[in-house]
Design an enzyme around this catalytic site. Sequence first.
Site, mmCIF file in Angstrom:
data_model
loop_
_atom_site.group_PDB
_atom_site.id
_atom_site.type_symbol
_atom_site.label_atom_id
_atom_site.label_comp_id
_atom_site.label_asym_id
_atom_site.label_seq_id
_atom_site.Cartn_x
_atom_site.Cartn_y
_atom_site.Cartn_z
ATOM 1 N N HIS A 34 7.088 91.759 43.686
ATOM 2 C CA HIS A 34 6.733 90.376 43.868
ATOM 3 C C HIS A 34 5.588 90.052 43.047
ATOM 4 O O HIS A 34 4.511 91.040 42.674
ATOM 5 C CB HIS A 34 6.412 90.256 45.382
ATOM 6 C CG HIS A 34 5.520 91.436 45.874
ATOM 7 N ND1 HIS A 34 5.935 92.532 46.038
ATOM 8 C CD2 HIS A 34 4.517 91.282 46.587
ATOM 9 C CE1 HIS A 34 4.935 93.071 46.791
ATOM 10 N NE2 HIS A 34 4.119 92.374 46.855
ATOM 11 N N HIS A 48 2.295 87.837 43.033
ATOM 12 C CA HIS A 48 1.341 87.089 43.858
ATOM 13 C C HIS A 48 0.816 85.879 42.814
ATOM 14 O O HIS A 48 0.165 85.898 41.792
ATOM 15 C CB HIS A 48 -0.030 87.796 44.152
ATOM 16 C CG HIS A 48 0.575 89.123 45.364
ATOM 17 N ND1 HIS A 48 0.337 88.702 46.581
ATOM 18 C CD2 HIS A 48 0.907 90.378 44.977
ATOM 19 C CE1 HIS A 48 0.780 90.006 47.009
ATOM 20 N NE2 HIS A 48 0.974 90.780 46.078
#
Length: 114
Positions: A100, A102
């Site tokens: 992921h 950010h």
Amino acid sequence: GPATIFDKLLSGEWPSDKIYEDDMAFAFRDVAPQAPTHILVIPKNRDGLVSLSKAREDQKALLGHLMYVAQEIGTKECPKGFRIVINDGVEGAQSVFHLHLHILGGRQMKWPPG
């Protein structure tokens, strides 16, 4: 790897504040934001991509797509600038083992980070 919280968000089992979705990527607001704007961009199909260091050569297009999606969202949500962070592994402070990105913004970032 084992199922993560992101799998529950992708399946709709758990709600999310979705910002963006296409056939490859899903973006949503972080439930524990570390900046006024804190959005996560994830691949919809993890396919072994539990961390950046586990990326395969055949995933290069997906990695580029995730970065492109992140910059599009960052530019829209944080017109004065933003930071993209990828935590990798234990010492990189990775807590969810599904790659992921950010997107952090909405305030002046500090350097050096953490």
